[in-house]
Every structure is written in C-alpha cells, then in structure tokens.
Design an enzyme around this catalytic site. Structure first.
Site, short mmCIF file in Angstrom:
data_model
loop_
_atom_site.label_atom_id
_atom_site.label_comp_id
_atom_site.label_asym_id
_atom_site.label_seq_id
_atom_site.Cartn_x
_atom_site.Cartn_y
_atom_site.Cartn_z
N ARG A 112 -50.18 20.00 -9.79
CA ARG A 112 -50.25 18.82 -10.36
C ARG A 112 -51.53 18.88 -11.17
O ARG A 112 -52.49 19.66 -10.86
CB ARG A 112 -50.17 17.69 -9.45
N LYS A 121 -43.96 13.16 -7.78
CA LYS A 121 -45.02 12.61 -7.49
C LYS A 121 -45.13 11.09 -8.39
O LYS A 121 -45.80 10.27 -8.07
CB LYS A 121 -46.24 13.38 -7.48
N HIS A 129 -47.70 8.49 2.39
CA HIS A 129 -47.73 10.02 2.00
C HIS A 129 -47.56 10.76 3.36
O HIS A 129 -48.52 11.14 4.01
CB HIS A 129 -49.09 10.56 1.38
N SER A 170 -52.10 17.54 1.00
CA SER A 170 -51.68 18.83 0.23
C SER A 170 -52.20 19.86 1.52
O SER A 170 -53.25 20.27 1.26
CB SER A 170 -51.63 19.03 -1.10
N LYS A 213 -47.70 18.92 6.72
CA LYS A 213 -46.64 17.82 6.74
C LYS A 213 -45.17 18.43 6.74
O LYS A 213 -44.32 18.19 7.66
CB LYS A 213 -46.43 16.72 5.51
N THR A 214 -44.82 19.25 5.87
CA THR A 214 -43.54 19.83 5.51
C THR A 214 -43.35 20.84 6.84
O THR A 214 -42.30 20.91 7.52
CB THR A 214 -43.30 20.64 4.27
N ASP A 262 -42.10 14.16 2.93
CA ASP A 262 -43.47 13.94 2.17
C ASP A 262 -43.60 12.41 2.01
O ASP A 262 -44.87 11.98 1.74
CB ASP A 262 -43.22 14.57 0.97
N ARG A 307 -43.64 27.36 -4.30
CA ARG A 307 -42.99 26.41 -3.71
C ARG A 307 -41.63 26.88 -3.78
O ARG A 307 -40.75 27.63 -4.31
CB ARG A 307 -42.94 25.34 -4.55
P1 ATP Z 1 -47.82 19.01 0.37
O1 ATP Z 1 -48.61 17.70 0.37
O2 ATP Z 1 -48.51 19.85 -0.80
O3 ATP Z 1 -46.30 19.47 0.35
P2 ATP Z 1 -48.03 19.69 3.12
O4 ATP Z 1 -48.70 18.76 4.04
O5 ATP Z 1 -46.37 19.44 3.25
O6 ATP Z 1 -48.38 19.88 1.67
P3 ATP Z 1 -47.30 22.41 4.13
O7 ATP Z 1 -46.45 22.71 3.16
O8 ATP Z 1 -46.70 22.22 5.30
O9 ATP Z 1 -48.35 21.24 3.80
O10 ATP Z 1 -48.46 23.72 4.01
C1 ATP Z 1 -48.98 23.87 5.25
C2 ATP Z 1 -49.34 25.59 5.20
O11 ATP Z 1 -50.15 26.18 6.07
C3 ATP Z 1 -48.25 26.24 5.17
O12 ATP Z 1 -48.13 27.50 4.33
C4 ATP Z 1 -48.29 26.74 6.75
O13 ATP Z 1 -47.53 28.05 6.85
C5 ATP Z 1 -49.79 26.94 6.72
N1 ATP Z 1 -50.35 26.92 8.05
C6 ATP Z 1 -51.04 27.91 8.64
N2 ATP Z 1 -51.43 27.49 9.86
C7 ATP Z 1 -50.92 26.28 10.30
C8 ATP Z 1 -50.90 25.36 11.17
N3 ATP Z 1 -51.79 25.53 12.53
N4 ATP Z 1 -50.58 24.27 11.05
C9 ATP Z 1 -49.68 23.75 10.08
N5 ATP Z 1 -49.68 24.71 8.83
C10 ATP Z 1 -50.20 25.84 8.90
MN MN Z 2 -44.97 18.90 1.96
#
Ligand code: ATP
Ligand code: MN
Length: 533
Positions: A60, A201, A221, A239, A243-244, A258, A323
C-alpha cells in the site's frame, strides 16, 4: 457454496461515464484466471493458483491515500497525514479522467458485498482494468447468489485503473498513484497502482467510518476464530504481527483474517469473504492451512517461480510482501456464516523488534485501553513502500491508516465492549527474543501458538504471574509446551543491562507517543502506561 457467479445478467456502465467498454460482467474465477493468462499478465503455478506481478507497487501507499473533504466528512474525519483531505472538484475531474480512460477498453465488473451479517451488508460494484484485480475482489469480498444478483443495487463503487497515471500538477495528487475515498458519492477511486491490497483496504476504511457513525458498531483490524465450545477469540495487530497466521488454527473455526465488526447485539462478523496471507518463508509444515489454500482460485502476488511453476517462498527479490489471496472456504475449518459471539479472549499482537516485551502477558482494563490506543509494533519490511528494515511504529487502534475517525472514538467503543463482555485481554509479542533484531531471533511460531492455546483453554488461570518491572504487565511464569525461560524476555538476553536500557527506551517511546492522547484519557487508561521509562 457459491464458487462461480456466472450469470445471465448484463449491465451497462454508461451511467458511470464509462462508454463503449467491452464489459466482462461477473466472470468466474476460472474465466478471470484464463483471461489473465491470455493477456500475458500472469502465470500458472504448479499448485494450480494464478501468479501475478502487481507492478510498480507491491504494497500500500499510505501517503497517496486521500479522503474527499466535504459536508459528510468535514467535521467527523480526523484530518492529518493519515487522513489526507482531497478537494471535491479535483475528485470529480479525476473521476472523469479515469472513467474516460476506461472507456473503449475491455473492463471487468464484479458485484459483491462486504459484511457477513445480513443487517450490515454493504453492496459493492468493482470495475477493474485488469482481470486479476477483479479476481482479487471476487476472492476477498462476499459473493451474492444469482437471486441476489438479479436485484442487486450497488451502494459503493470501486474503480480500479492500475495503468492510469495521474498528473500531480493538474490532478491534485501527490504523485501518479492514488486511492481516494468519497463518502458522499460512495466511490473508492484507485489509479496508478496495481497493488490489490488497496481495493480491500479502501472498503475497510469506508466501513471504519460508516459502522461507528451510522450503525453503532465497532470496526476492528483483527482476525477472529471460534473454538468447539463456541468461544470467540479476536486478534488485533498491525501488518506482519500474525493476525492471518495465528487465526488459521486447525483446532478452531476461522471467522476471518483481517477485518471485523463488533455489533451492539454483542456479535462479531467478518467484513470479508476471503483471506490475504503473507507467503514469505511459507512452509507446509509451519502453516499447513495457508499452504494448502494455494490452489486453483487463489492468486499469488509477486512471488518467484521456477520453470515448473514451483514457488520459492524464500525468494524476496521482488518484495518481502509476497502474498496470496483466496476465498475463505479454501481453509478447511471455517465458521459459516462468518459470525461469532461476544469474544472471550482478545489478543493484541505486536512484533517487537527490540526483543523487549514478554511473549505473553495479561492486561488490566487500563492497560488494554492504553495499548489499544498506542498500537505498538515494529513495522516489518515490505508491506508499505519505503520501509526496508524493521522500524518501531505506533499506530492507534492497531490500524490507524484505515481509521478515518479520531482514535479515541474507537478506543471508547472497545473499552466499553471489553468491560461489558468481561473479556480477557492478552498482549502477545510475536517478534524478537534473546535480543533485538540482528542479535536475537523471531519467537518460534510453535511457542506463540502454544501460548495462545493455553490462554484460550484457561490453562493460565492458576499459574504464577510476575509483574514486569518496566511495563507493569502481568507475565505468566509457566505455560504448557513452552520452555519457561522463553517467558521472561530479560533472561533470554546475554547482556542483562542492555535489556534494561532497551526496555526503558521502548517504555519512553510509548510515553512520548501517548502524549498526544493524554488529554482524552481518563485515570484508568493512564494507569496502563509503562511504570518506568
Ligand atoms: P497483514 O495485516 O499485513 O495481513 P498479519 O497480521 O495478518 O498482517 P501475518 O500475515 O500473519 O500478519 O504475518 C506474520 C508473519 O510472521 C508470517 O509470515 C509468519 O510466518 C511470521 N511469523 C514468524 N514467527 C511468528 C510468530 N511467532 N507468530 C506469528 N507469526 C510469525
Ligand atoms: Mn493478514
């Protein structure tokens, strides 16, 4: 399950100012996939997924995101460098330019909706220049049935023209790309960027205004899932904080990854119909649900593949923000429809690059409000333009870039709802341990998962807690399936003095950041601040 929306219906775009376009209305995933291949805009991955490059932008661009300032928004939006005002007349001119740019072209139109709860349903028409952007919308928004389609009345319009370039001097943009929300006309106008995340978004930002202002609903969020006992958990975080990743838990039904709303009737619902996961370093072993969701219908973005179409998830040569988007039913264990009850547990996820915060701690109501308003994480490289290494960041409500109102509006709603629901609030550091970025290492995913499972199963109720001397957080001293030395960050550092210095520095930056909110905060919230620093 509605997988395809092939329909007999036809539409005209004349009313939008798009003339003589070759309209592809409501194509199926397969058709959009094939169109993308035909146009040479994508490749087939060995998994059967479509792989595309989003072009110049692979994340973004928050500096190019505007809100039209008019009677609807003037007194309500929290204007500044997050919500940047855009003049009405400039919007109208730019809209005309974009729609005449799309005239005579082949375009893709998709009718869909946001909000899984019928009562909050928001109908959306998406007009895209490229087939894969349309397929993204198909993946991420909810899909009307054929019957709903026949009577479909689009409320919001998204116009997405990645190859259109604005002329800043004439059009009033900062540069050639832009994402502009117009709440009066109910239009999200996106140009100059092919990054698909702008599409989802854009609607999220719109709902973050509409729901609290018109529907007494708290937009969040966060991701959400529900256990076999019916208990909902939600996971806030910026980000890259998890979360995911953490909501995709084979033992629990996924509600969404999300964006959610928390209603006045004490239910939560997903805004979306799909997921958008990071795939950097993705492995089947660590993240089986996400890995297995990459199949026909999914769109990989900005990944590197070999000649057999096998993806190298470690290759970040295009971006760190690789992604995949897929409809939520690509995940096996899901809640249908995507609605849950009042949450029992709330997790604030933070990726602390300084290795200072405990991997899990329990928050008082004051601390919960304080940390929600602070919204701390260290930005992980890639999701935004210009961030190339982890940087400390405070983003109110764990999502300031998408929040048109003043952060305290959302914080007040959340505080009240958390109290009414008697929910447990946990702070989870998915970031570094054993030292800061460069010295220590990222917390092991399996430990983070174990900590969350223990909290959800009520297994942390009776363990001993210790108060963190600098942050004042309650830190459990034992947790099933986690070595106890991992739980206390200071002990994981070789140099204890260095830990105290770093922790005090971080505490000080919390306080510095919070200064602008102090006048809005009551004593309870202020009691949630770090003790030292
Ligand atoms: P966005 O808002 O951009 O979608 P998000 O909060 O969904 O972000 P994730 O897509 O879950 O974030 O990204 C977390 C990243 O960190 C992943 O690539 C995951 O493999 C990595 N990671 C490494 N260690 C950890 C951990 N202990 N807990 C969670 N994620 C981890
Ligand atoms: Mn996510």
């Amino acid at each position: 399950m509605v997988t395809n929306n092939q329909t007999t219906k036809t539409i005209s775009l004349d009313a939008y100012g798009i003339k003589n376009a070759k309209i592809n209305y409501q194509l199926s995933s397969e058709e959009l996939h094939n169109k993308t291949l035909e146009k040479g805009q994508g490749k087939l991955a060995s998994s059967g997924a479509l792989a595309v490059n989003t072009g110049e932008f692979t994340g973004r661009s928050p500096k190019d995101r505007f809100i039209v300032k008019d009677d609807v928004t003037r007194d309500k939006v929290w204007w500044g460098n997050i919500n940047i005002p855009f003049p009405t007349d400039k919007f109208d001119k730019l809209y005309d330019k974009v729609t005449s740019y799309l005239s005579e072209k082949e375009v893709f139109v998709r009718d869909s909706y946001a909000c899984a709860d019928e009562k909050y349903k928001l109908n959306i028409r998406v007009i895209t220049e490229h087939p894969w952007s349309n397929m993204f919308a198909h993946n991420m928004f909810l899909r009307p049935t054929e019957e709903e389609l026949q009577g479909f009345d689009p409320e919001w319009l998204i116009v997405n023209a990645p190859d259109f370039k604005a002329d800043p001097a004439v059009d009033g943009t900062r540069q050639h790309n832009f994402a502009i929300l117009n709440f009066t006309k109910k239009i999200a106008l996106i140009g100059g960027t092919g990054y698909t995340g702008e599409i989802k978004k854009g609607i999220f930002s719109a709902l973050n205004f509409i729901l609290p202002v018109d529907k007494n609903t708290m937009p969040m969020h966060c991701s959400a899932n529900v256990g076999d006992n019916g208990e909902t958990a939600i996971f806030f975080g910026l980000s890259g904080t998890g979360k995911t990743t953490l909501s995709a838990d084979p033992e629990r039904k996924l509600i969404g990854d999300d964006e959610h709303g928390w209603t006045a009737e004490n239910t939560i619902f997903n805004f979306e119909g799909g997921c958008y996961a990071k795939v950097i370093n993705l492995s089947q072993e660590n993240e089986p649900d996400i890995y297995n969701a990459i199949k026909p219908g999914a769109i990989l973005e900005n990944v590197i593949m070999n000649e057999k179409g096998e993806v190298d998830f470690e290759d970040t040569s295009i971006t760190q923000n690789t992604r995949v988007s897929y409809p939520i039913y690509h995940i096996e264990n899901i809640q249908v429809p995507s609605i849950g009850e009042n949450p029992k547990n709330i997790f604030f996820l933070t990726a602390d690059a300084f290795g200072v915060l405990p991997p899990i701690s329990k928050l008082t109501p004051g601390q919960a409000a304080y940390h929600f308003i602070s919204g701390y994480t260290a930005k992980v490289a890639g999701t935004e333009e210009g961030i190339n290494e982890p940087t400390p960041s405070f983003s109110a409500c764990f999502g300031a870039p998408f929040m048109p109102l003043h952060p305290t509006k959302y914080a007040e709603m959340l505080s009240k709802k958390m109290k009414d629901a008697g929910v447990n609030v946990w702070l989870i550091n998915t970031g570094w341990t054993g030292g800061p970025y460069g010295v220590g290492s990222r917390m092991k995913l399996k430990y983070t998962r174990a900590m969350i499972t223990a909290a959800l199963d009520g297994k942390l109720k009776d363990v001993a807690f210790e108060k963190h001397p600098i942050f004042g957080l309650q830190v459990p001293q034992s947790c099933e399936n986690v070595p106890s030395e991992v739980l206390n960050p200071k002990g994981t550092w070789k140099n204890q003095k260095a830990y105290d210095i770093q922790a005090n520095e971080l505490a000080a930056s919390f306080k510095e950041n919070f200064a602008k909110f102090e006048e809005y905060a009551n004593d309870e919230i202020l009691s949630g601040a770090p003790i030292a620093g």
